[in-house]
Motif scaffolding. Structure first.
Motif, short mmCIF file in Angstrom:
data_model
loop_
_atom_site.label_atom_id
_atom_site.label_comp_id
_atom_site.label_asym_id
_atom_site.label_seq_id
_atom_site.Cartn_x
_atom_site.Cartn_y
_atom_site.Cartn_z
N LEU A 180 -4.35 -6.35 -5.21
CA LEU A 180 -4.44 -5.02 -5.26
C LEU A 180 -5.36 -4.57 -3.71
O LEU A 180 -5.15 -3.64 -3.31
N GLN A 181 -5.90 -5.23 -3.09
CA GLN A 181 -6.63 -5.35 -2.00
C GLN A 181 -5.92 -4.83 -0.57
O GLN A 181 -5.61 -4.50 -0.17
N ALA A 182 -4.48 -6.35 -1.58
CA ALA A 182 -3.59 -5.37 -0.26
C ALA A 182 -2.80 -4.59 -0.27
O ALA A 182 -1.38 -4.42 0.04
N GLY A 183 -2.38 -3.98 -1.79
CA GLY A 183 -1.50 -2.63 -2.04
C GLY A 183 -0.71 -2.63 -3.28
O GLY A 183 0.18 -1.90 -2.96
N GLY B 241 1.10 -0.98 0.06
CA GLY B 241 -0.02 -0.11 0.55
C GLY B 241 0.56 1.07 0.05
O GLY B 241 0.20 2.57 0.19
N LYS C 24 -7.60 -9.89 -7.73
CA LYS C 24 -7.73 -8.64 -6.58
C LYS C 24 -7.13 -8.66 -4.92
O LYS C 24 -6.93 -8.02 -4.34
N CYS C 25 -6.72 -9.76 -5.00
CA CYS C 25 -5.79 -10.40 -3.30
C CYS C 25 -4.83 -9.27 -3.54
O CYS C 25 -4.66 -8.45 -2.70
#
Length: 158
Positions: free
Chosen positions: A42-45, A11, A39-40
């Motif tokens: 991107l959500q983790a930054g 992130g 998706k995993c």
């Protein structure tokens, strides 16, 4: 040319005076797996770059720097093991996480000789995947010092 240190924190914001987001190349021939990995990450930054086979992964690795390669073993045109071997023979020290439903090929000695950072058997949970990526990225030294001698494969079991 001086070596720039990057914050391995997922992130991290990008900008001229800020650390960049870590770039992860994901190679898997199954579109649903690529979508899930993206998706995993991107959500983790992280920044996720997706390719459908080993040959496309090799082309991507030659055209831009990556902080991590996540690769399946069973892919058309170039398997995960063939891709990793090609990387190592060409001096690329990018850390590697192998994800596959068949990890029998990857003995401890083979993982050591190919400098594979982690093995993750399919199916795996989102948590297992994100934890493995974070562990590998935190454990890797900067590129100037080269990869450490591996102590064997990491298998996550949550």
């Amino acid at each position: 040319m001086s070596e720039t240190k990057h914050d391995p924190t997922p992130g991290a914001l990008s900008g001229p005076n800020l650390p960049r987001r870590l770039r992860i190349l994901c190679a898997d021939d199954q579109p649903d797996v690529r979508a899930c990995l993206s998706k995993c990450l991107l959500q983790a930054g992280y920044e996720a770059i997706l390719v459908a086979d080993g040959e496309l992964a090799w082309q991507a690795l030659q055209s831009a720097p990556y902080d991590l390669l996540v690769t399946d073993q069973q892919m058309p045109r170039l398997t995960g093991a063939e891709l990793i071997l090609r990387m190592r023979l060409n001096g690329l020290s990018v850390p590697v996480v192998v994800i596959s439903s068949d990890l029998e090929f990857f003995s401890a000695s083979r993982c050591e000789s190919l400098h594979i950072s982690a093995l993750l058997p399919k199916p795996f949970s989102v948590g297992e995947f994100v934890r493995t990526v974070a562990q590998v990225l935190k454990a890797e030294p900067n590129e100037a010092s080269g990869p450490p001698p591996p102590s064997g494969p990491l298998r996550n079991r949550a």
